[in-house]
Design an enzyme around this catalytic site. Structure first.
Site, mmCIF file in Angstrom:
data_model
loop_
_atom_site.group_PDB
_atom_site.id
_atom_site.type_symbol
_atom_site.label_atom_id
_atom_site.label_comp_id
_atom_site.label_asym_id
_atom_site.label_seq_id
_atom_site.Cartn_x
_atom_site.Cartn_y
_atom_site.Cartn_z
ATOM 1 N N HIS A 72 0.831 -1.211 0.000
ATOM 2 C CA HIS A 72 0.000 0.000 0.000
ATOM 3 C C HIS A 72 0.860 1.255 0.000
ATOM 4 O O HIS A 72 1.982 1.286 0.527
ATOM 5 C CB HIS A 72 -0.991 -0.015 1.159
ATOM 6 C CG HIS A 72 -0.413 0.107 2.526
ATOM 7 N ND1 HIS A 72 -0.186 1.334 3.130
ATOM 8 C CD2 HIS A 72 -0.047 -0.823 3.438
ATOM 9 C CE1 HIS A 72 0.297 1.141 4.346
ATOM 10 N NE2 HIS A 72 0.393 -0.161 4.558
ATOM 11 N N ASP A 181 5.980 2.506 6.217
ATOM 12 C CA ASP A 181 4.779 1.660 6.203
ATOM 13 C C ASP A 181 3.796 2.297 5.229
ATOM 14 O O ASP A 181 3.084 3.223 5.601
ATOM 15 C CB ASP A 181 4.206 1.573 7.610
ATOM 16 C CG ASP A 181 2.879 0.850 7.686
ATOM 17 O OD1 ASP A 181 2.478 0.212 6.703
ATOM 18 O OD2 ASP A 181 2.240 0.931 8.750
ATOM 19 N N GLU A 213 -5.265 1.619 2.717
ATOM 20 C CA GLU A 213 -5.061 0.466 3.594
ATOM 21 C C GLU A 213 -5.195 0.854 5.055
ATOM 22 O O GLU A 213 -5.699 0.074 5.870
ATOM 23 C CB GLU A 213 -3.672 -0.151 3.338
ATOM 24 C CG GLU A 213 -3.438 -1.497 4.017
ATOM 25 C CD GLU A 213 -2.853 -1.389 5.425
ATOM 26 O OE1 GLU A 213 -2.780 -2.406 6.125
ATOM 27 O OE2 GLU A 213 -2.465 -0.265 5.830
ATOM 28 N N GLU A 214 -4.721 2.053 5.404
ATOM 29 C CA GLU A 214 -4.700 2.458 6.810
ATOM 30 C C GLU A 214 -6.097 2.728 7.378
ATOM 31 O O GLU A 214 -6.255 2.831 8.594
ATOM 32 C CB GLU A 214 -3.824 3.699 6.992
ATOM 33 C CG GLU A 214 -2.355 3.514 6.624
ATOM 34 C CD GLU A 214 -1.611 2.581 7.562
ATOM 35 O OE1 GLU A 214 -2.233 2.074 8.525
ATOM 36 O OE2 GLU A 214 -0.422 2.338 7.342
ATOM 37 N N ASP A 236 4.017 -6.088 3.416
ATOM 38 C CA ASP A 236 3.780 -4.989 4.358
ATOM 39 C C ASP A 236 4.891 -5.017 5.400
ATOM 40 O O ASP A 236 5.880 -5.742 5.247
ATOM 41 C CB ASP A 236 2.391 -5.132 5.000
ATOM 42 C CG ASP A 236 1.759 -3.788 5.346
ATOM 43 O OD1 ASP A 236 2.495 -2.884 5.801
ATOM 44 O OD2 ASP A 236 0.534 -3.645 5.186
ATOM 45 N N HIS A 320 3.947 3.521 12.607
ATOM 46 C CA HIS A 320 2.957 4.596 12.711
ATOM 47 C C HIS A 320 3.486 5.800 13.482
ATOM 48 O O HIS A 320 2.760 6.462 14.206
ATOM 49 C CB HIS A 320 1.650 4.092 13.328
ATOM 50 C CG HIS A 320 0.822 3.294 12.378
ATOM 51 N ND1 HIS A 320 -0.522 3.056 12.551
ATOM 52 C CD2 HIS A 320 1.144 2.679 11.213
ATOM 53 C CE1 HIS A 320 -0.982 2.336 11.557
ATOM 54 N NE2 HIS A 320 0.011 2.086 10.729
#
Length: 352
Positions: A72, A181, A213-214, A236, A320
């Site tokens: 992603h 990410d 995706e998030e 990922d 994150h």
């Protein structure tokens, strides 16, 4: 099989990708860049209705089996919800950790973008109790240095934002930055395509840079429905080791790609990946996923009649946050393993 050779300059590539702002649902800048990076490596590139980028390298035979590799492109971010005397109220897009926010620099995606900082109280005016707790996002503000009138005019409600930053070396082998990410995963897929240049394949290879995706995996869900792959590998990140993290729930940076096993991971594909790693004498790590993998593999697996799906992850510290960290050797090894996997799929095996 030979795999110990550098192909992609990850420092340069991730420097280009991570500096771009692309919060979930607002990925246009990064998807445009991804499309241009894919174009010289595939036969065709197109963008789906939800903005995901698809590159296709065709085998050259009608009805060839379809293999999908997904990573992603979106990142966590923020969206402006209101104004308060020139300061911006905001909500998270994706899994934002409120502890990361006070005094952080952000980019507000106006046209042109403007710089902001998340407001914070200096320690001199905080109580001891204040210093030991994090504030919820609803109690935080972004300072853009504007008057009330200018802020309301230039930054309307609904404007997205991201952490400010890019990607840079950390020590000798590591890279540190925002949006690794999962732009690290997408860079790996570009490396896979480079390694497969001029090599015959028995599959139509689809490389997907997916959106959202998030927040919901919407980009992968719709792209998988369109592509209707026979097989998929979702690439990922997973949690990397650090001194304060559980050794049982993290994976060593530099320890190699992480292969998922569990109900979200087809045993035939996970097993083949492990066999190839052994043939390559490549270090790999195993992650047991007893339920959802937390990746796009979860919805792709149940697309249409079902898709045999594997999960390959890159160990990453500080997920994150604006200071995510990955090991370049893990990126190279992940690309080498996936390239060997694609090349090893014979016509009969790929179709089964």
């Amino acid at each position: 099989m030979e795999w110990r050779y550098p192909v992609l300059n990850y420092e340069e590539m991730l420097g280009r990708l991570c500096v771009l702002s692309g919060p979930s649902g607002f990925e246009t800048h990064v998807t445009r860049a991804a499309a241009e990076l894919l174009r010289p490596l595939v036969d065709e590139v197109h963008t789906t209705r939800l903005g995901s980028v698809v590159g296709v390298r065709r085998r050259g035979r009608e009805n060839a089996p379809r293999l999908l590799l997904d990573a992603h492109l979106d990142e966590i971010g923020f969206i402006v919800t209101g104004h308060d005397e020139g300061f911006l109220r905001f909500a998270p897009l994706g899994g934002v950790d409120p502890r990361m926010l006070p005094d952080r620099e952000v980019v507000i995606l106006t046209d042109p973008p403007i710089h902001g900082v998340v407001a914070c109280l200096p320690p001199h005016v905080q109580t001891a109790g204040d210093m030991d707790k994090s504030l919820p996002v609803k109690d935080l503000y972004i300072d853009v240095g504007l008057s009330r009138e200018e802020a309301e005019k230039r930054v309307p409600v609904g404007t997205p934002a991201t952490y400010r930053g890019g990607c840079a070396p950390l020590g000798e082998d590591l890279l540190c930055g925002k949006a690794l990410d999962d732009r690290a995963g997408f860079a790996v897929l570009l490396d896979v395509l480079e390694r497969l240049k001029d090599k015959p394949l028995d599959v139509d290879l689809y490389v997907l840079g997916s959106t959202q995706e998030e927040t919901h995996s919407s980009g992968a869900i719709t792209a998988a429905y369109e592509i209707a792959p026979d097989r998929c590998v979702a690439v990922d990140v997973t949690h990397g080791d650090s001194p304060d993290a559980s050794k049982n729930e993290t994976f060593k940076l530099g320890g190699g790609p992480v292969i998922g096993v569990g109900p979200n991971c087809a045993r035939s594909l996970s097993g083949r990946l492990k066999e190839l790693a052994a043939e390559l004498d490549m270090p790999v790590q195993i992650e047991v996923m007893s339920g959802s993998s937390g990746t796009n593999a979860w919805p792709i697996q149940v697309s249409r009649e079902g898709v045999a799906t594997a999960v390959v992850s890159i160990p990453e510290r500080y997920m994150h946050t604006p200071v995510e960290v990955v090991n370049q050797t893990d990126l190279e090894n992940t690309a080498a393993l996936l390239a060997a996997f694609v090349e090893s799929l014979g016509e009969e095996e790929a179709a089964c």
